[in-house]
Design a protein around this motif. Structure first.
Motif, PDB file in Angstrom:
ATOM      1  N   TYR A 284       0.809  -1.209   0.000  1.00  0.00           N
ATOM      2  CA  TYR A 284       0.000   0.000   0.000  1.00  0.00           C
ATOM      3  C   TYR A 284       0.849   1.268   0.000  1.00  0.00           C
ATOM      4  N   TRP A 285       1.829   1.328   0.897  1.00  0.00           N
ATOM      5  CA  TRP A 285       2.610   2.556   1.037  1.00  0.00           C
ATOM      6  C   TRP A 285       3.518   2.778  -0.171  1.00  0.00           C
ATOM      7  N   ASP A 286       3.986   1.709  -0.794  1.00  0.00           N
ATOM      8  CA  ASP A 286       4.769   1.862  -2.024  1.00  0.00           C
ATOM      9  C   ASP A 286       3.897   2.429  -3.148  1.00  0.00           C
ATOM     10  N   PHE A 287       2.660   1.948  -3.240  1.00  0.00           N
ATOM     11  CA  PHE A 287       1.751   2.487  -4.250  1.00  0.00           C
ATOM     12  C   PHE A 287       1.393   3.942  -3.944  1.00  0.00           C
ATOM     13  N   ALA A 288       1.236   4.265  -2.654  1.00  0.00           N
ATOM     14  CA  ALA A 288       0.944   5.653  -2.278  1.00  0.00           C
ATOM     15  C   ALA A 288       2.063   6.577  -2.737  1.00  0.00           C
ATOM     16  N   GLU A 289       3.315   6.129  -2.574  1.00  0.00           N
ATOM     17  CA  GLU A 289       4.444   6.935  -3.045  1.00  0.00           C
ATOM     18  C   GLU A 289       4.440   7.025  -4.567  1.00  0.00           C
ATOM     19  N   ARG A 290       4.250   5.880  -5.246  1.00  0.00           N
ATOM     20  CA  ARG A 290       4.311   5.860  -6.703  1.00  0.00           C
ATOM     21  C   ARG A 290       3.276   6.786  -7.329  1.00  0.00           C
ATOM     22  N   GLU A 291       2.070   6.797  -6.774  1.00  0.00           N
ATOM     23  CA  GLU A 291       0.992   7.596  -7.349  1.00  0.00           C
ATOM     24  C   GLU A 291       0.981   9.031  -6.827  1.00  0.00           C
ATOM     25  N   GLY A 292       1.860   9.356  -5.885  1.00  0.00           N
ATOM     26  CA  GLY A 292       1.884  10.707  -5.333  1.00  0.00           C
ATOM     27  C   GLY A 292       0.645  11.037  -4.536  1.00  0.00           C
ATOM     28  N   ALA A 293       0.132  10.052  -3.793  1.00  0.00           N
ATOM     29  CA  ALA A 293      -1.114  10.230  -3.045  1.00  0.00           C
ATOM     30  C   ALA A 293      -0.981  11.338  -2.011  1.00  0.00           C
ATOM     31  N   THR A 294      -2.020  12.177  -1.933  1.00  0.00           N
ATOM     32  CA  THR A 294      -2.096  13.209  -0.903  1.00  0.00           C
ATOM     33  C   THR A 294      -3.217  12.920   0.093  1.00  0.00           C
ATOM     34  N   LEU A 295      -4.205  12.135  -0.329  1.00  0.00           N
ATOM     35  CA  LEU A 295      -5.322  11.770   0.532  1.00  0.00           C
ATOM     36  C   LEU A 295      -5.552  10.266   0.442  1.00  0.00           C
ATOM     37  N   LEU A 296      -5.900   9.661   1.583  1.00  0.00           N
ATOM     38  CA  LEU A 296      -6.213   8.240   1.647  1.00  0.00           C
ATOM     39  C   LEU A 296      -7.644   8.099   2.153  1.00  0.00           C
ATOM     40  N   ALA A 297      -8.330   7.060   1.719  1.00  0.00           N
ATOM     41  CA  ALA A 297      -9.710   6.815   2.151  1.00  0.00           C
ATOM     42  C   ALA A 297      -9.813   5.388   2.666  1.00  0.00           C
ATOM     43  N   ALA A 298     -10.321   5.225   3.884  1.00  0.00           N
ATOM     44  CA  ALA A 298     -10.417   3.875   4.462  1.00  0.00           C
ATOM     45  C   ALA A 298     -11.399   3.865   5.614  1.00  0.00           C
ATOM     46  N   VAL A 299     -12.158   2.790   5.755  1.00  0.00           N
ATOM     47  CA  VAL A 299     -12.983   2.601   6.941  1.00  0.00           C
ATOM     48  C   VAL A 299     -12.067   2.189   8.092  1.00  0.00           C
ATOM     49  N   PRO A 300     -12.523   2.322   9.354  1.00  0.00           N
ATOM     50  CA  PRO A 300     -11.659   1.988  10.488  1.00  0.00           C
ATOM     51  C   PRO A 300     -11.079   0.576  10.444  1.00  0.00           C
ATOM     52  N   THR A 301     -11.832  -0.399   9.934  1.00  0.00           N
ATOM     53  CA  THR A 301     -11.286  -1.756   9.891  1.00  0.00           C
ATOM     54  C   THR A 301     -10.086  -1.842   8.948  1.00  0.00           C
ATOM     55  N   VAL A 302     -10.114  -1.099   7.847  1.00  0.00           N
ATOM     56  CA  VAL A 302      -8.968  -1.076   6.938  1.00  0.00           C
ATOM     57  C   VAL A 302      -7.810  -0.329   7.575  1.00  0.00           C
ATOM     58  N   MET A 303      -8.097   0.744   8.309  1.00  0.00           N
ATOM     59  CA  MET A 303      -7.043   1.450   9.042  1.00  0.00           C
ATOM     60  C   MET A 303      -6.310   0.484   9.972  1.00  0.00           C
ATOM     61  N   SER A 304      -7.089  -0.350  10.651  1.00  0.00           N
ATOM     62  CA  SER A 304      -6.485  -1.331  11.559  1.00  0.00           C
ATOM     63  C   SER A 304      -5.577  -2.285  10.803  1.00  0.00           C
ATOM     64  N   SER A 305      -6.000  -2.699   9.597  1.00  0.00           N
ATOM     65  CA  SER A 305      -5.163  -3.588   8.780  1.00  0.00           C
ATOM     66  C   SER A 305      -3.886  -2.897   8.333  1.00  0.00           C
ATOM     67  N   LEU A 306      -3.980  -1.620   7.983  1.00  0.00           N
ATOM     68  CA  LEU A 306      -2.806  -0.883   7.520  1.00  0.00           C
ATOM     69  C   LEU A 306      -1.782  -0.683   8.622  1.00  0.00           C
ATOM     70  N   LEU A 307      -2.236  -0.690   9.877  1.00  0.00           N
ATOM     71  CA  LEU A 307      -1.286  -0.566  10.988  1.00  0.00           C
ATOM     72  C   LEU A 307      -0.299  -1.724  11.015  1.00  0.00           C
ATOM     73  N   ALA A 308      -0.677  -2.846  10.418  1.00  0.00           N
ATOM     74  CA  ALA A 308       0.211  -4.010  10.395  1.00  0.00           C
ATOM     75  C   ALA A 308       1.121  -4.011   9.174  1.00  0.00           C
ATOM     76  N   VAL A 309       1.012  -2.991   8.320  1.00  0.00           N
ATOM     77  CA  VAL A 309       1.812  -2.925   7.092  1.00  0.00           C
ATOM     78  C   VAL A 309       2.930  -1.907   7.272  1.00  0.00           C
ATOM     79  N   SER A 310       4.139  -2.355   7.066  1.00  0.00           N
ATOM     80  CA  SER A 310       5.295  -1.468   7.238  1.00  0.00           C
ATOM     81  C   SER A 310       5.412  -0.493   6.073  1.00  0.00           C
ATOM     82  N   VAL A 311       5.776   0.745   6.389  1.00  0.00           N
ATOM     83  CA  VAL A 311       6.036   1.739   5.345  1.00  0.00           C
ATOM     84  C   VAL A 311       7.302   1.393   4.583  1.00  0.00           C
ATOM     85  N   GLY A 312       8.235   0.752   5.283  1.00  0.00           N
ATOM     86  CA  GLY A 312       9.507   0.402   4.638  1.00  0.00           C
ATOM     87  C   GLY A 312      10.228   1.662   4.191  1.00  0.00           C
ATOM     88  N   GLY A 313      10.691   1.665   2.967  1.00  0.00           N
ATOM     89  CA  GLY A 313      11.403   2.828   2.454  1.00  0.00           C
ATOM     90  C   GLY A 313      10.541   3.787   1.680  1.00  0.00           C
TER      91      GLY A 313
END
Length: 616
Positions: A284-313
């Motif tokens: 997710y975070w690699d795609f956010a960088e690639r697309e130049g995302a400025t805004l993200l949209a997610a329900v709380p359950t997806v937010m919880s899932s993203l907490l387990a995903v590392s931003v990495g580089g």
């Protein structure tokens, strides 16, 4: 449309000092899209990430290309329907063709987006209620099976004249290839021009069972909701949003869709499965960088899932906010997300009957825990008591909404009672209040309230408490039927990876931290996953069904009836229906009837008395 970041209530008041037609100078949604094509000829309107492979570039459409595809789709629908008004339903995930279909249908007729996860009988009922004459559906696909239901839908609704398919194969038979048919149309300006008060769409609401309930959307409703959202975000043509919400949900269409199109921003669609694509979520975070995302949209359950995903580089420094809504936002989850990723979280309150938006926490203002922000421009919200009288600031009551975002009502006027009120007010079904600064707080959902011996318990209180446990990932609370208290609170949770908590430790934690003693759950169940809707909201009818089923099984076992009597438990948005099959044994039937009598339920005898039914 000129967007100015909302930083205070006075900014909203200033916008409202001008006429609505000056604030949103469009005759229709189609007019608004065409205006952006002329204003932003080089900007990208839509991007589609086809796979979770970072090496595969996204497909994209500039605003002029996007508007041209919408016109082609609109002209196709006109051609198919002849002298009839196009009434176009679609069974599509969040893919580009869903956008072409939605906005094209609204340009020349009425769109009817439908949840593609519904059963074919329910879909056919919706098609009939909406008088649909065109259906666009996803063809056979290895990741998502929609097409297998189309044949049954056509049998149940034989009046359906035109079926178009995305991804035509030999299996799709006489269905028309949507992409080829659209490509064959002219993109010249349309002769039809809907007005702002025309009905643009019918969105189904009210759960996944029961008779169809279709909320009408005027162009005015959708423009007000989307324009208000853009103001609250402080959105501009420089924004890029990752929007994985399906378009049968108002969030995907207007909260995170049309709101961006109104300012020339870019909407990124994250694969056919959206945020249910685990490969995409892991990157997710690699795609956010690639697309130049400025805004993200997610329900709380997806937010919880993203907490387990590392931003990495990944460089996510451009991301200025995560926007969330659809279900209550636990303050601890928002805090954890902000601390982990340094991305501000902003809450949203919406409703299908309000074009998807009622209030939003402005991105230019600090987040206030528990608040859903300020009502959008031209929208009024009030809390009322049981007699419908407005309550003072800070006092909880039923929330009612008035404004250009409010639907004119359901297609069946009989369903308007108690929802669409005198004077144009809409009853939201939410409980909450406004503070002295004009911020709105939702403290409960009227129909979700757990009533224990006449004591009202807000399930949100239970959920917020359990979310404070360091090993709880998600929690949902409902009322389980009880002979003496009417209902008792129970909770269902999932745990974070590697967690060791058990039900006893969770119950002890709840007892120690619950603000109200009656709200302490009688039982807590640990599940691998919680039942969800297609957009990631807790599906509480299923949890109520589970809770009632567990109570019934326990009571049958206590009376040694579990081997003699079968109980079928089914839930919908109104309650839980329990049917007992006593196998023709009148003694067992009498025992079941006696067993259930203390629940004070409504009973009906069927046949020879060997079958008992109860509404819980």
């Amino acid at each position: 449309m000129s967007i100015r970041p909302i930083q205070s209530v006075s900014d909203v008041t200033d916008i409202e000092s001008r006429p609505f037609e000056e604030y949103l100078p469009y005759r229709s949604v189609a007019h608004a899209l065409q205006a952006q094509a002329e204003r932003h000829p080089q900007r990208v309107a839509l991007k589609y990430i086809r796979s979770a492979d970072l090496a595969e570039p996204a497909e994209q459409w500039t605003y002029p290309q996007f508007a041209a595809q919408v016109r082609r789709a609109a002209r196709l629908f006109q051609t198919l329907c002849g002298n009839e008004q196009p009434r176009v339903a679609f069974l599509l995930p969040a893919i580009p063709q869903a956008h072409f279909t939605l906005w094209g249908a609204e340009a020349v007729g009425i769109a009817c987006p439908i949840n593609y996860l519904l059963g074919e009988e329910h879909i056919a009922e919706l098609l009939q209620a909406a008088k649909v004459n065109v259906l666009v559906a996803l063809g056979p696909h290895p990741e998502l099976d929609v097409w297998s239901r189309v044949a049954g839908i056509r049998q149940r609704y034989p009046q359906l004249k035109n079926v178009l398919v995305i991804g035509a194969t030999a299996e799709t038979g006489d269905a028309t290839d949507f992409d080829a048919a659209v490509a064959a149309q002219s993109d010249a300006p349309l002769a039809v021009s809907p007005s702002i008060d025309d009905v643009a769409a019918l969105f189904h609401t009210g759960g996944t069972t029961g008779s169809p309930k279709l909320a009408q959307h005027q162009h005015r409703n959708q423009l007000c909701a989307a324009g208000g959202a853009a103001c609250m975000y402080g959105a501009s043509e420089r924004d890029v949003i990752i929007n994985g919400f399906p378009l049968f949900h108002v969030a995907g269409s207007f909260v995170y869709g049309l709101s961006m199109f109104l300012v020339g921003a870019t909407v990124v669609l994250p694969t056919l499965l959206g945020m249910r694509n685990t490969g995409f979520v892991q990157r997710y975070w690699d795609f956010a960088e690639r697309e130049g995302a400025t805004l993200l949209a997610a329900v709380p359950t997806v937010m919880s899932s993203l907490l387990a995903v590392s931003v990495g580089g990944a460089d996510i420094s451009r991301v200025r906010s995560l926007l969330t809504g659809g279900s209550p936002l636990p303050p601890d989850l928002a805090d954890a997300f902000e601390q982990r990723f340094a991305v501000p979280v902003r809450n949203i309150l919406g409703m299908t009957e309000c074009g998807g938006v009622i209030a939003i926490e402005p991105c230019a203002m600090p987040r206030t825990a528990g608040s859903v922000g300020l009502p959008i421009p031209f929208v009024k919200v009030r809390a009322v008591d049981a007699n419908g009288e407005p309550l003072p600031d800070g006092e909880d009551g039923e929330l009612q909404i008035l404004g250009p975002n409010v639907s004119p009502g359901y297609t069946d006027p009989a369903k308007n009672e108690g929802v669409f009120l005198k004077g144009g007010w809409l009853s939201s079904g939410d409980v909450g209040h406004l503070d002295a600064q004009g911020r709105l707080y939702v403290t409960g959902r009227a129909k979700d309230m757990i009533i224990r011996s006449s004591h009202n318990i807000d399930p949100l209180m239970i959920e917020d408490t359990l979310h404070k446990h360091p090993e709880v990932a998600m929690a949902a609370a409902v009322g389980a039927p009880d002979e003496y208290a009417g209902e008792l609170p129970v909770a269902y949770v999932t745990l974070k990876p590697g967690a060791k908590a058990d039900t006893q430790s969770l119950l002890a934690f709840a007892e120690a931290h619950m603000p109200e003693r009656p709200a302490v759950p009688k039982q807590i169940f640990i599940l691998d996953s919680l039942p969800m809707t297609a957009i990631g909201k807790f599906f509480k009818p299923r949890l109520r069904e589970m809770a009632a089923g567990q109570v019934i099984e326990a009571r049958l076992a206590q009376r040694a009836l579990h081997e003699k009597v079968a109980a079928c438990v089914q839930a919908d948005g109104k309650g839980v229906q329990v049917v007992f099959d006593c196998g023709g044994d009148p003694v067992a039937a009498a025992s079941v009837k006696e067993m259930m009598a203390p629940f004070a339920l409504r009973w009906r005898l069927a046949g020879r008395g060997d079958r008992q039914e109860a509404a819980v």
